[in-house]
Design a protein around this motif. Structure first.
Motif, PDB file in Angstrom:
ATOM      1  N   VAL A 190      11.560  -5.745   4.802  1.00 57.59           N
ATOM      2  CA  VAL A 190      11.073  -4.399   5.114  1.00 57.59           C
ATOM      3  C   VAL A 190      11.932  -3.371   4.395  1.00 57.59           C
ATOM      4  O   VAL A 190      13.080  -3.649   4.024  1.00 57.59           O
ATOM      5  CB  VAL A 190      11.081  -4.124   6.637  1.00 57.59           C
ATOM      6  N   VAL A 191      11.369  -2.203   4.194  1.00 54.20           N
ATOM      7  CA  VAL A 191      12.108  -1.109   3.571  1.00 54.20           C
ATOM      8  C   VAL A 191      13.375  -0.823   4.384  1.00 54.20           C
ATOM      9  O   VAL A 191      13.329  -0.727   5.610  1.00 54.20           O
ATOM     10  CB  VAL A 191      11.233   0.156   3.480  1.00 54.20           C
ATOM     11  N   GLY A 192      14.503  -0.732   3.697  1.00 51.07           N
ATOM     12  CA  GLY A 192      15.776  -0.498   4.367  1.00 51.07           C
ATOM     13  C   GLY A 192      16.623  -1.738   4.503  1.00 51.07           C
ATOM     14  O   GLY A 192      17.819  -1.650   4.817  1.00 51.07           O
ATOM     15  N   ASP A 193      16.025  -2.913   4.281  1.00 45.62           N
ATOM     16  CA  ASP A 193      16.816  -4.141   4.312  1.00 45.62           C
ATOM     17  C   ASP A 193      17.867  -4.127   3.196  1.00 45.62           C
ATOM     18  O   ASP A 193      17.749  -3.394   2.210  1.00 45.62           O
ATOM     19  CB  ASP A 193      15.921  -5.369   4.107  1.00 45.62           C
ATOM     20  N   GLU A 355      13.447  -1.444  -1.070  1.00 42.71           N
ATOM     21  CA  GLU A 355      12.822  -0.121  -0.988  1.00 42.71           C
ATOM     22  C   GLU A 355      11.309  -0.273  -1.086  1.00 42.71           C
ATOM     23  O   GLU A 355      10.784  -1.346  -1.382  1.00 42.71           O
ATOM     24  CB  GLU A 355      13.334   0.783  -2.107  1.00 42.71           C
ATOM     25  N   LYS A 356      10.612   0.815  -0.826  1.00 43.46           N
ATOM     26  CA  LYS A 356       9.154   0.776  -0.939  1.00 43.46           C
ATOM     27  C   LYS A 356       8.779   0.542  -2.403  1.00 43.46           C
ATOM     28  O   LYS A 356       9.374   1.121  -3.309  1.00 43.46           O
ATOM     29  CB  LYS A 356       8.542   2.087  -0.438  1.00 43.46           C
ATOM     30  N   GLY A 357       7.796  -0.323  -2.629  1.00 47.21           N
ATOM     31  CA  GLY A 357       7.436  -0.635  -4.006  1.00 47.21           C
ATOM     32  C   GLY A 357       6.263  -1.581  -4.097  1.00 47.21           C
ATOM     33  O   GLY A 357       5.555  -1.823  -3.102  1.00 47.21           O
ATOM     34  N   ASN A 358       6.093  -2.143  -5.278  1.00 50.75           N
ATOM     35  CA  ASN A 358       4.919  -2.970  -5.566  1.00 50.75           C
ATOM     36  C   ASN A 358       5.291  -4.442  -5.766  1.00 50.75           C
ATOM     37  O   ASN A 358       4.779  -5.102  -6.651  1.00 50.75           O
ATOM     38  CB  ASN A 358       4.187  -2.437  -6.790  1.00 50.75           C
TER      39      ASN A 358
END
Length: 395
Positions: A190-193, A355-358
């Motif tokens: 998840v984002v933030g890991d 982070e958020k991404g593809n």
């Protein structure tokens, strides 16, 4: 392990031809025989799952592409987890080579958070160019190393296969039957890991540099950045690291709520990070900021113009686990794994973020190199790592 057969597959074919001729009522050709009357040649366009055979989406199944296959069994709630791997020798000590091969096979289970293995098989190819004396001395040592590492991992080698081949090859198969709470599917970052790595990079560089000590042409390209003593120390460190099981890290994955993991081997840290990122259910990407590397191996990689160590493409053998951990747990994981209660040699570094991404992975343009001092080295021989292993990279 089965004995090597000089005739190989050819002997089996000869038997099959004889049996077919006997069943073919005097026909000179091969008969399909009983039970194959409905045989049709395979047509690729007809491939795919038959109707009603789609995988159950509510039960985890993992196939080609990740470290181990996870196959739901017919018996309620259990899964078969299995992996296989093999490679050519890369260290001079046959006993240590056997240990490394076993550790490398088991590491695929450990990357799933699995700490117990029900059974192992050993795969061994003995080189036909070896003398009889070499075979009698080297082969038992490789087998002993493999078995000793399996015993350390709480399992046993119950069989396998031995063949004669142009090259020495050593590897194996590891199998376990698990309940769902015994493994961690590698798909929940998840984002933030935070990304944590449990062994330093640079094993391929260290092994090659050690070989170059006897190759003046290659050695002259790197002798301005490293001494012979430093190469010897790095080689020993790489060998011990490769022979160290990732079992402790696998157990701590459960303690600290890991969301996903893989082990770093032939595709390098970047390749395996990219492969892991593709498996994620959430739209995330991995960014690597720090590269823990055996001391002096980054300099050798640069001077030689080979390996791509700083680009993350240098192959590793029996490398560490790359683990996605909750941010609040990562520093505690790094501290805990170094505890004396787990024995010597366990390390961990925070190397990146999620982070958020593809579903991609990348290494920043100028990653921070953490020089990891080989055991047995002195501060005057090598520049020690003065960094904080638990420090987080900035985003």
């Amino acid at each position: 392990m089965a004995e090597a057969a000089a005739t190989g597959a050819g002997g089996e074919v000869a038997v099959a031809v004889a049996v077919a001729a006997a069943e073919g009522s005097g026909s000179a050709g091969l008969s399909l025989g009983r039970g194959f009357s409905s045989y049709r040649p395979f047509e690729p366009q007809e491939g795919g799952l038959p109707a009603g055979a789609e995988p159950n989406p509510t039960f985890p199944a993992l196939g080609i592409g990740m470290d181990s296959c996870v196959i739901p069994l017919r018996h309620g709630g259990l899964s078969l987890v299995q992996t296989t791997d093999f490679f050519y020798p890369l260290v001079e000590d046959p006993y240590m080579m056997g240990r490394i091969a076993c550790a490398n096979v088991l590491s695929d289970l450990y990357a799933m958070g699995i700490t117990e293995c029900d059974n192992m098989l050993m795969l061994l190819s003995v080189s036909q160019s070896m003398t009889e004396e070499e075979r009698e001395k080297i082969t038992p040592l490789m087998i002993k190393g493999f078995r000793d590492a399996a015993e350390e991992g709480g399992t046993a080698v119950t069989g396998g296969q031995t063949v004669v081949n142009p090259w020495i090859i050593v590897g194996g198969v590891a199998t376990v039957v698990c309940q769902p709470n015994e493994f961690i599917m590698p798909d929940s970052a998840v984002v933030g890991d935070v990304l944590v790595l449990t062994k330093p990079l640079g094993t391929q560089v260290a092994v090659n540099a050690h070989q170059w000590l006897d190759n003046p042409e290659r050695w002259n390209k790197i002798n301005m950045v490293v001494s012979r003593e430093e190469v010897e120390l790095a080689y020993q460190e790489a060998m011990f690291n490769m022979a160290t099981l990732n079992r402790t890290a696998a157990g701590l994955m459960h303690t600290f709520n890991a969301h996903a993991a893989t082990d770093i081997t032939g595709f390098g840290i970047l390749g395996h990070s990219q492969n892991l990122a593709k498996q994620q259910r959430n739209e995330v990407s991995f960014v690597i900021h720090n590269l823990p590397i055996i001391a002096k191996m980054a300099a050798i990689s640069k001077a030689s113009g080979r390996f791509g160590l700083l680009q993350g493409t240098s192959a590793e053998t029996s490398g560490g686990l790359l683990i996605c951990l909750p941010r609040e747990q990562a520093a505690r994981f790094c501290s805990e794994i170094k505890s004396s209660k787990y024995g010597e040699g366990h390390q961990a570094w925070i190397v990146g973020i999620v982070e958020k991404g593809n579903r991609t992975a990348r290494i920043i343009d100028k990653p921070r190199v953490i020089e990891v001092l080989p055991r047995g080295a002195t501060a005057t021989a090598l520049v020690p790592d003065n960094s904080n292993a638990a420090s987080e990279p900035s985003s």
